[in-house]
Structure formats: structure tokens, C-alpha cells
Design a protein around this motif. Structure first.
Motif, short mmCIF file in Angstrom:
data_model
loop_
_atom_site.label_atom_id
_atom_site.label_comp_id
_atom_site.label_asym_id
_atom_site.label_seq_id
_atom_site.Cartn_x
_atom_site.Cartn_y
_atom_site.Cartn_z
N GLY A 50 0.73 -1.20 -0.07
CA GLY A 50 -0.05 -0.12 0.10
C GLY A 50 0.86 1.24 -0.05
O GLY A 50 1.95 1.17 0.00
N ALA A 51 0.42 2.29 -0.08
CA ALA A 51 0.80 3.77 -0.12
C ALA A 51 2.03 3.72 -1.22
O ALA A 51 3.06 4.30 -0.89
N GLY A 52 1.87 3.06 -2.22
CA GLY A 52 2.80 3.34 -3.41
C GLY A 52 3.93 2.56 -3.25
O GLY A 52 5.04 2.63 -3.78
N ASN A 117 6.45 3.04 -6.20
CA ASN A 117 5.68 3.50 -7.32
C ASN A 117 6.09 4.34 -8.19
O ASN A 117 5.91 5.46 -7.90
N ALA A 118 6.54 3.99 -9.24
CA ALA A 118 7.07 4.95 -10.47
C ALA A 118 6.02 6.05 -10.74
O ALA A 118 6.35 7.15 -11.07
N TYR A 159 13.91 2.53 -5.95
CA TYR A 159 14.28 1.05 -5.20
C TYR A 159 15.44 0.89 -4.58
O TYR A 159 16.44 1.59 -4.92
N THR A 160 15.35 0.11 -3.40
CA THR A 160 16.38 -0.08 -2.53
C THR A 160 16.65 -1.63 -2.31
O THR A 160 15.66 -2.34 -2.75
N VAL A 161 17.72 -1.99 -1.99
CA VAL A 161 18.04 -3.59 -1.69
C VAL A 161 18.56 -3.70 -0.44
O VAL A 161 19.62 -2.86 -0.19
#
Length: 170
Positions: A50-52, A117-118, A159-161
Motif C-alpha cells: 500500500g501507499a505506493g 511506485n514510479a 528502489y532499494t536493496v
């Protein structure tokens, strides 16, 4: 109070040695996992929060015959378009806490991918259907096909990893 460097906090289980994440050594007899002996897969469906935001997970499985250990984020993690090989999007800084994970043969460790979310950004986007992934401290990557392509911003990073963990997201 944080422990002094070289010391570690008790784990609560006397049979498991406490590990200082700043020290890159394991108890006697354990070796760092060889990247050639780690199977790599990525969860098929990202998990929506949720929330993108949505999440996926990289699984590193010890396919060798001996126990070994891993620590850190994947050395290489890039999303790409398989048709062109072009890197899609920009990866943000790694996230998470240092954790040394000892893997018995057949055991797995996990790294979480957190996507924003892009569509929430005013950015040029790219669709990625493969990932180039390398275990920590390994300099060659493998191409992993994503069963669910993702859309990411070319910039800013969306994005993160995370650092590898013994705990699975799923």
C-alpha cells in the motif's frame, strides 16, 4: 549502550556464538560462501504494502556441500530490459542492518527489494524484466528473469536493496 568494537551483545542462546557485524570472520571452520555455490532466485510476485510501495525478495541458497556464511547487500543488483540489456532505473543506497548469516547446505538467506511506485513521480520510466544479481563480495553477476516485470523511474532512484538477512519476507 553499544558494545565496544570487537565485542558483541549476547544472543540469548548460549549454543550460538554472538557475532559482531563489524568483524568479517565467523567461528572456526566456517568459510565465506563462494558465489558459485549460491543459487539465486527472485520472488515471482512483488508483495504490495500500500501507499505506493511494494516488495520482492532475492533468495540466496547454499548449493554447496559445506556450511558457509554471507554478509552485506548483493554486490551487484541492477534491473534491466532483456531486449536491449539496458539498465532500467537507478538503485538507491542499500538499506538494512549488518547481519552475518551462516548457511548450512540447502539453507537460504534473503535480501528485500523495496520498490516505490514510479507512477507517484514525475519521471521518465523504464520497464525491467530481468535483474543482474551477484552475492555479496562477488564480482560476477547472473541474469535472473523476473516473472513480474516492474516499472521504475530512470531517475530519481525508486528502489532499494537490503542487506542479507536470515529472515524471509514471505
Amino acid at each position: 549502550m553499544a558494545p565496544d568494537r570487537g565485542q558483541s551483545e549476547p544472543t540469548g542462546d548460549a549454543s550460538v556464538p554472538a557475532i559482531d557485524p563489524d568483524v568479517t570472520a565467523m567461528p572456526a571452520g566456517a568459510a565465506k560462501c563462494d558465489g558459485d555455490n549460491l543459487g539465486i532466485s527472485i520472488a515471482a510476485q512483488p508483495m504490495a504494502s500500500g501507499a505506493g510501495s511494494f516488495f520482492s525478495e532475492i533468495t540466496f541458497t547454499n548449493t554447496g556441500g559445506d556450511a558457509c556464511w554471507v554478509e552485506g547487500p548483493p554486490s551487484i543488483f541492477n534491473l534491466a530490459d532483456s531486449a536491449t540489456g539496458a539498465i532500467a532505473g537507478k538503485r538507491a543506497a542499500d538499506s538494512g542492518m549488518p547481519e552475518v548469516v551462516q548457511l548450512a547446505p540447502g539453507a537460504s538467506a534473503y535480501s528485500t527489494i523495496h520498490f516505490s511506485n514510479a507512477g507517484a513521480y514525475d519521471c521518465g520510466t523504464a520497464v525491467a524484466d530481468v535483474a543482474y544479481v551477484s552475492p555479496p563480495n562477488w564480482d560476477s553477476s547472473r541474469t535472473i528473469t523476473l516473472e513480474s516485470p516492474v516499472t521504475v523511474c530512470n531517475t530519481p532512484a525508486t528502489y532499494t536493496v537490503s542487506w542479507i538477512s536470515a529472515t524471509s519476507l514471505f
